[in-house]
Scaffold this active site. Sequence first.
Site, short mmCIF file in Angstrom:
data_model
loop_
_atom_site.label_atom_id
_atom_site.label_comp_id
_atom_site.label_asym_id
_atom_site.label_seq_id
_atom_site.Cartn_x
_atom_site.Cartn_y
_atom_site.Cartn_z
N ARG A 185 -14.92 2.84 -0.34
CA ARG A 185 -14.79 1.49 0.21
C ARG A 185 -14.74 1.60 1.72
NH1 ARG A 185 -9.53 -1.90 -1.08
NH2 ARG A 185 -8.53 -0.43 0.31
N CYS A 235 -10.52 -1.97 -9.87
CA CYS A 235 -9.91 -0.84 -9.16
C CYS A 235 -8.51 -1.19 -8.64
CB CYS A 235 -10.80 -0.35 -8.02
SG CYS A 235 -11.05 -1.58 -6.74
N ARG A 284 -10.05 4.74 -0.70
CA ARG A 284 -9.61 3.81 0.35
C ARG A 284 -9.81 4.49 1.70
NH1 ARG A 284 -5.74 2.26 -3.85
NH2 ARG A 284 -5.54 0.00 -3.91
N ARG A 298 1.72 -10.36 -1.39
CA ARG A 298 2.02 -9.13 -2.15
C ARG A 298 3.03 -8.25 -1.44
NH1 ARG A 298 -3.67 -5.70 -1.60
NH2 ARG A 298 -2.46 -3.86 -2.15
N GLU A 341 -12.05 -9.70 -4.70
CA GLU A 341 -10.60 -9.77 -4.53
C GLU A 341 -10.17 -11.09 -3.89
OE1 GLU A 341 -9.28 -6.41 -2.20
OE2 GLU A 341 -10.99 -6.54 -0.85
N ASN A 348 -5.11 -6.47 -6.92
CA ASN A 348 -3.90 -6.60 -6.09
C ASN A 348 -4.04 -7.80 -5.16
OD1 ASN A 348 -3.45 -4.11 -7.24
ND2 ASN A 348 -4.20 -2.97 -5.48
N ASP A 349 -5.17 -7.85 -4.47
CA ASP A 349 -5.38 -9.00 -3.58
C ASP A 349 -5.77 -10.24 -4.38
OD1 ASP A 349 -4.73 -8.25 -0.96
OD2 ASP A 349 -6.48 -6.94 -0.90
N HIS A 404 0.82 -1.21 0.00
CA HIS A 404 0.00 0.00 0.00
C HIS A 404 0.85 1.27 0.00
CE1 HIS A 404 -3.25 -2.81 0.88
NE2 HIS A 404 -3.94 -1.93 0.18
#
Length: 539
Positions: free
Chosen positions: A329, A498, A293, A461, A427, A450-451, A188
């Site tokens: 989110r 996203c 986020r 990650r 995700e 990403n996840d 992140h």
Amino acid sequence: MEKLTGKSILKGIAIGKILFYQKDEQAVKRVKTEDTKAEIERYVNARKEAVLQLNELYKKAVKEVGEMNAAVFEVHAMMVEDGDYVDSIVNIIETQQVNAEYAVAVTGDNFSKMFAEMDDDYFKARAADVKDISERIINILSGNKNSGNNLKEPVIIVADDLAPSETVQMDKEKLLAFVTEHGSSNSHTAILARTMNIPALTGISISKEWDGKIAVLDGYTGTLYIDAGKDTIDKFKKRQDEDIKSRELLQNLKGKEDITLDGRKIKLYANIGSVKDVANVLANDAAGIGLFRSEFLYLETNDYPDEESQFTAYKTVAENMAGKKVIVRTLDIGADKQADYFNLDHEDNPAMGYRAIRICLERTDIFKTQLRALLRASAFGNISIMFPMIISVNEVKRIKEIVKSVKAELSQEGIPYGDTELGIMIETPAAVMISDLLAQEVDFFSIGTNDLTQYTLAIDRQNMKLDNIYDSHHPAVLRMIQMTVENGHKHGCWVGICGELGADTELTEDFVRMGIDELSVSPSFVLPIRKIIRNIKME
Ligand code: PEP
Ligand code: MG
């Protein structure tokens, strides 16, 4: 001149002075002194300086994030001057005949433990505040200019690693770039760099000796030049000018539609982490915000942000976006996004642990506060709410029940709220495999690549060593995306991406062909992707 190579997080050039950033929690040494008067005077001066800094931070924060969010700095300024806290420090200096840094550190630890052990949640949360103010005073006393939220001049930050909570508090105006030894390009912190449009490198062996030296960071090749000479600086200044020019060329795409040559419209939105990022969204002409986020609001504070401060943040974003869609989110805390006051237990496997919606469905007090703030703000703009880390239909049903109860509460209180679409992040592989069932429960899906990559490929990650096999282009990931789109569409759900893959220009055309309805990317990627979309011909 020294030349080092690492992994680039964002393409771009930065030229400037290095600031070696040390974590605040470095051990404070106990030094005996006979001149306790002089130590007390040093402490009193540092205390005054801390109050000045906090007042400045308060003023700046009021302008940037509103009075409610800024209030924390006002509280800190008061705590710095709290009678018991001050008496304890002076008493330790006098009775133990020690240096001021040590007295502040001991007092900070004692008070913070005392607060942490209290039953009342409000006082419990003060533990992090005491730690924070004590670190500030110690930094001033020891001349440590390294707290990133107090940068005096534009700098390239060099650090062992940076937590998202540290990065989010840095003064973006003065942060030219950052370089870390550790940290993966999917973390992140890396995502924040891209959202803030700040060139960054990771995987560079750093040295404290670099502090104050002039460096050039080349995010195109992942190279860092320390003690860069005039020729190197001139060469990269030219490159910077070229970058500016090519960005200017993209400006003519502003105001144009995100539409393929054969008329397929794509929603091209932007990702943000804070209210401040909206300026960048507008400057890059995104059609909406596809991912706010919200957990970064929680990482900027030392206590749970209350309903009012969250309401102000969401309302400000919704108003500034003037009717364009804003997808917020809900809290996705945990794993690499940690806030002390949550007091989360240490976990061996936090990415698969107690995080995100799992916390919210258990700590419904926190969840309901956020939902109240979001629903109230929805009366002032076009807000949609999205839920992270979903793995089951049952979770979604429970979420909807809670949303319904919060709406009923607001209606009873006569508080207005708007029409909000509800969506979920896709995700986890589980969510993909039951996306046909989930689609019947919600209005939209947003694929968190990403996840999704992390869980599909079983690759952490955060693990820098695995960066080269963390492959979001893996057919397994791409098939998951395709399946999600198909299942979503079958049941009337629109589907977006996203995660960072949404900004991968090599795949834009593939995504459009798969039937993706929306792409939400870091603001600076909006115009380059608009350019590609406008050149796609499906036949
Ligand atoms: C994702 O997982 O792709 C995502 C968008 O969420 P985050 O990166 O914040 O985990
Ligand atoms: Mg995610």
